[in-house]
Design a protein around this motif. Structure first.
Motif, PDB file in Angstrom:
ATOM      1  N   VAL A 158      38.424  29.510  46.104  1.00 48.24           N
ATOM      2  CA  VAL A 158      39.443  30.337  46.643  1.00 48.24           C
ATOM      3  C   VAL A 158      39.164  30.657  48.211  1.00 48.24           C
ATOM      4  O   VAL A 158      39.790  31.225  49.036  1.00 48.24           O
ATOM      5  N   LYS A 159      37.684  30.667  48.322  1.00 47.79           N
ATOM      6  CA  LYS A 159      37.253  30.862  49.901  1.00 47.79           C
ATOM      7  C   LYS A 159      37.847  29.920  50.847  1.00 47.79           C
ATOM      8  O   LYS A 159      38.091  30.313  52.129  1.00 47.79           O
ATOM      9  N   GLU A 160      38.237  28.722  50.400  1.00 45.62           N
ATOM     10  CA  GLU A 160      38.865  27.777  51.326  1.00 45.62           C
ATOM     11  C   GLU A 160      40.357  27.798  51.143  1.00 45.62           C
ATOM     12  O   GLU A 160      41.027  27.267  52.108  1.00 45.62           O
ATOM     13  N   ARG A 181      42.455  34.029  36.413  1.00 44.87           N
ATOM     14  CA  ARG A 181      41.353  34.667  35.561  1.00 44.87           C
ATOM     15  C   ARG A 181      40.374  35.527  36.156  1.00 44.87           C
ATOM     16  O   ARG A 181      39.448  36.053  35.703  1.00 44.87           O
ATOM     17  N   GLU A 182      40.413  35.451  37.634  1.00 42.85           N
ATOM     18  CA  GLU A 182      39.569  36.093  38.342  1.00 42.85           C
ATOM     19  C   GLU A 182      39.937  37.047  39.362  1.00 42.85           C
ATOM     20  O   GLU A 182      41.186  36.847  39.915  1.00 42.85           O
ATOM     21  N   HIS A 183      39.515  38.157  39.868  1.00 44.18           N
ATOM     22  CA  HIS A 183      39.614  39.082  40.711  1.00 44.18           C
ATOM     23  C   HIS A 183      40.058  38.318  42.144  1.00 44.18           C
ATOM     24  O   HIS A 183      40.861  38.754  42.935  1.00 44.18           O
ATOM     25  N   SER A 184      39.098  37.587  42.189  1.00 38.30           N
ATOM     26  CA  SER A 184      39.133  36.930  43.766  1.00 38.30           C
ATOM     27  C   SER A 184      40.451  36.160  43.796  1.00 38.30           C
ATOM     28  O   SER A 184      41.148  35.961  44.973  1.00 38.30           O
ATOM     29  N   GLY A 185      41.130  35.558  42.770  1.00 37.98           N
ATOM     30  CA  GLY A 185      42.193  34.872  42.693  1.00 37.98           C
ATOM     31  C   GLY A 185      43.576  35.708  42.984  1.00 37.98           C
ATOM     32  O   GLY A 185      44.242  35.443  43.625  1.00 37.98           O
ATOM     33  N   VAL A 186      43.363  36.840  42.132  1.00 38.06           N
ATOM     34  CA  VAL A 186      44.524  38.036  42.679  1.00 38.06           C
ATOM     35  C   VAL A 186      44.493  38.562  43.987  1.00 38.06           C
ATOM     36  O   VAL A 186      45.581  38.867  44.531  1.00 38.06           O
ATOM     37  N   GLU A 187      43.218  38.721  44.357  1.00 42.51           N
ATOM     38  CA  GLU A 187      43.184  39.300  45.702  1.00 42.51           C
ATOM     39  C   GLU A 187      43.914  38.207  46.737  1.00 42.51           C
ATOM     40  O   GLU A 187      44.799  38.754  47.646  1.00 42.51           O
ATOM     41  N   PHE A 188      43.412  36.956  46.724  1.00 46.22           N
ATOM     42  CA  PHE A 188      43.983  35.924  47.414  1.00 46.22           C
ATOM     43  C   PHE A 188      45.604  35.699  47.295  1.00 46.22           C
ATOM     44  O   PHE A 188      46.328  36.018  48.558  1.00 46.22           O
ATOM     45  N   LEU A 189      45.952  35.865  46.264  1.00 49.49           N
ATOM     46  CA  LEU A 189      47.407  35.636  45.760  1.00 49.49           C
ATOM     47  C   LEU A 189      48.293  36.895  46.464  1.00 49.49           C
ATOM     48  O   LEU A 189      49.415  36.686  47.049  1.00 49.49           O
ATOM     49  N   ASN A 190      47.678  38.017  46.097  1.00 46.94           N
ATOM     50  CA  ASN A 190      48.408  39.206  46.480  1.00 46.94           C
ATOM     51  C   ASN A 190      48.501  39.263  48.168  1.00 46.94           C
ATOM     52  O   ASN A 190      49.503  39.820  48.690  1.00 46.94           O
ATOM     53  N   SER A 191      47.401  38.818  48.753  1.00 42.59           N
ATOM     54  CA  SER A 191      47.184  38.623  50.089  1.00 42.59           C
ATOM     55  C   SER A 191      48.242  37.801  50.828  1.00 42.59           C
ATOM     56  O   SER A 191      48.712  37.975  52.083  1.00 42.59           O
ATOM     57  N   VAL A 192      48.967  36.766  50.027  1.00 37.26           N
ATOM     58  CA  VAL A 192      49.897  35.997  50.647  1.00 37.26           C
ATOM     59  C   VAL A 192      51.315  36.359  50.034  1.00 37.26           C
ATOM     60  O   VAL A 192      52.229  35.323  50.000  1.00 37.26           O
ATOM     61  N   GLY A 193      51.597  37.307  49.423  1.00 38.32           N
ATOM     62  CA  GLY A 193      52.748  37.944  48.877  1.00 38.32           C
ATOM     63  C   GLY A 193      53.081  37.144  47.630  1.00 38.32           C
ATOM     64  O   GLY A 193      54.240  37.166  47.255  1.00 38.32           O
ATOM     65  N   ILE A 198      45.486  39.685  36.146  1.00 34.97           N
ATOM     66  CA  ILE A 198      44.611  38.768  35.525  1.00 34.97           C
ATOM     67  C   ILE A 198      44.589  38.852  34.045  1.00 34.97           C
ATOM     68  O   ILE A 198      45.182  39.992  33.409  1.00 34.97           O
ATOM     69  N   THR A 199      44.681  37.740  33.430  1.00 36.10           N
ATOM     70  CA  THR A 199      44.551  37.405  31.923  1.00 36.10           C
ATOM     71  C   THR A 199      43.230  36.828  31.470  1.00 36.10           C
ATOM     72  O   THR A 199      42.623  36.376  32.045  1.00 36.10           O
ATOM     73  N   LEU A 200      43.103  37.191  30.049  1.00 33.16           N
ATOM     74  CA  LEU A 200      41.971  36.536  29.591  1.00 33.16           C
ATOM     75  C   LEU A 200      41.798  35.131  29.272  1.00 33.16           C
ATOM     76  O   LEU A 200      42.909  34.656  29.412  1.00 33.16           O
ATOM     77  N   ASP A 201      40.730  34.289  29.185  1.00 29.29           N
ATOM     78  CA  ASP A 201      40.408  33.197  28.921  1.00 29.29           C
ATOM     79  C   ASP A 201      41.464  32.863  27.452  1.00 29.29           C
ATOM     80  O   ASP A 201      40.991  33.663  26.441  1.00 29.29           O
ATOM     81  N   PRO A 202      41.898  31.756  27.472  1.00 28.47           N
ATOM     82  CA  PRO A 202      42.656  31.618  26.205  1.00 28.47           C
ATOM     83  C   PRO A 202      41.657  31.586  24.893  1.00 28.47           C
ATOM     84  O   PRO A 202      42.335  32.099  23.851  1.00 28.47           O
ATOM     85  N   THR A 203      40.658  31.272  25.233  1.00 23.62           N
ATOM     86  CA  THR A 203      39.603  30.991  23.917  1.00 23.62           C
ATOM     87  C   THR A 203      39.309  32.464  23.546  1.00 23.62           C
ATOM     88  O   THR A 203      39.030  32.463  22.111  1.00 23.62           O
ATOM     89  N   LEU A 204      39.613  33.558  24.097  1.00 24.35           N
ATOM     90  CA  LEU A 204      39.335  35.095  23.684  1.00 24.35           C
ATOM     91  C   LEU A 204      40.729  35.633  23.030  1.00 24.35           C
ATOM     92  O   LEU A 204      40.622  36.611  22.372  1.00 24.35           O
TER      93      LEU A 204
END
Length: 375
Positions: A158-160, A181-193, A198-204
């Motif tokens: 996600v950093k790249e 599944r991670e906050h870092s992913g939400v932050e990146f996606l929101n930053s690009v519109g 976030i949702t739970l891993d399916p195993t849960l």
């Protein structure tokens, strides 16, 4: 499968990896429970196939030769392990025909009314730590169906990702509903519109009763402590030995060498996904530093610890255990308190998990509502 209401799941579902195999089972099971027909798009490139081999057929690097040499004593067990994974995939996963080439998946994508990009690091495009890396997991072809992601992950890549925004963002904006599944992913996606949650891993999303349907019978008749760690680093091995010594129980490791090569811990390697579930279910104690080791320990309500290495807790494990009121199970070796862990109230955990599942299940239900059979 009838072409009407046909949902395809595109994810990592092989690789002889317990987490990948079981998250695919969990997601497809949950979707089927919603009254929606689905299948897993059985995409596996030759490169990925080579990366998952128990014994490399074309070793080039020193570590590959070491891997082969250290695994020779376990040849029979590892062959059985591979056969158990293959049997599980064919028996318990609703897979499509096999596709080796990206172009074949694209050619057949039109048979699906919806494609879900499933949970795992499918959006990690690093060629170093993601041997299955492929833009196909971003659905890089003309849109002819609804597109959803469920608990997808960029991993550390996600950093790249911002460097590749011109390539991946137009593809992500073609999705109708996005969850990661991670906050870092939400932050990146929101930053690009791109709107994401976030949702739970399916195993849960499944209960232990759901896993009992595929869980193998008890494999080890005597009491034992189970060690499950892909890295088998010093911290988790030391913790496992410490706990086994305190409990006066034998310790079992299910990770192949060369990891923990000189640890003198008994290995049991003829273990597929169904056997993995059994070993956790019947363990007297589980020691892990794996997210899915942690997840299944909570699913089966086991006494367990999730070990922190280098004083840096895995963010997914920390988030999950904090939310389940189990943060005292995320420890380093010096912090292990078996008396406190033995008093864990799993009724509280079950109630917390029910609340956590609600939003994730609502996301799926809303995204797939039009494909229910009763519509």
């Amino acid at each position: 499968m009838n072409s009407k209401n046909k949902v395809g799941i595109l994810t990592y579902h092989t690789g002889y990896n317990y987490g990948a195999s079981l998250q695919a089972y969990a997601l497809s099971t949950v979707i089927n429970k919603m009254g929606i027909s689905c299948e897993i798009i059985n995409f596996e490139t030759a490169r990925f196939l080579a990366s998952r081999e128990m014994f490399s057929r074309s070793p080039r690097r020193l570590k590959e030769f070491i891997k082969i040499i250290t695994r020779v004593p376990y040849l029979t067990q590892l062959k059985k392990r591979q056969a158990l994974f293959d049997c599980y995939t064919n028996k318990h996963l609703p897979i499509s025909k096999l596709y080796r080439e990206e172009s074949d998946v694209i050619k057949n994508a039109s048979i699906y009314d919806c494609i879900i990009c499933g949970s795992d690091q499918i959006w990690n495009l690093s060629q170093n730590d993601a041997p299955a890396a492929n833009l196909l997991f971003y659905l890089n072809f003309p849109k002819k169906q609804k597109r959803v992601s469920y608990a997808a992950s960029f991993g550390k890549w996600v950093k790249e990702a911002p460097k590749y925004r011109d390539v991946i963002v137009p593809l992500l904006k073609n999705f109708d509903a996005v969850s990661v599944r991670e906050h870092s992913g939400v932050e990146f996606l929101n930053s690009v519109g791109v709107d994401a949650c976030i949702t739970l891993d399916p195993t849960l999303l499944l209960d232990k009763e759901d896993y009992d349907l595929i869980c193998q019978k008890r494999l080890i008749e005597h009491p034992y402590v189970l060690l499950f760690s892909w890295s088998c680093g010093n911290e988790v091995v030391t913790a496992a030995k410490k706990i086994a010594n305190i409990l006066k129980l034998p310790l079992i490791n299910i990770t192949p060498p060369p990891r923990a090569l000189f640890s003198r811990i008994t290995r049991k390697l003829d273990v597929g996904p169904c056997e993995f579930l059994s070993l956790i279910k019947y363990a007297d104690f589980v020691v892990t530093d794996s997210f899915h080791g942690t997840a299944f320990s909570t699913n089966f309500e086991k006494s367990f610890v999730s070990i922190v290495s280098d004083n840096t807790p895995d963010p997914r494990m920390k988030s999950l255990l904090d939310q389940l009121q189990l943060s005292d199970h995320l420890v380093n070796t010096a912090e292990i308190d078996l008396e406190k862990i033995s008093k864990t109230d799993f009724e509280i955990v079950r109630n917390k998990k029910t609340v956590l599942r609600k939003a994730s299940l609502e996301f799926l239900e809303n995204a797939l509502a039009e494909f229910r059979k009763d519509k």
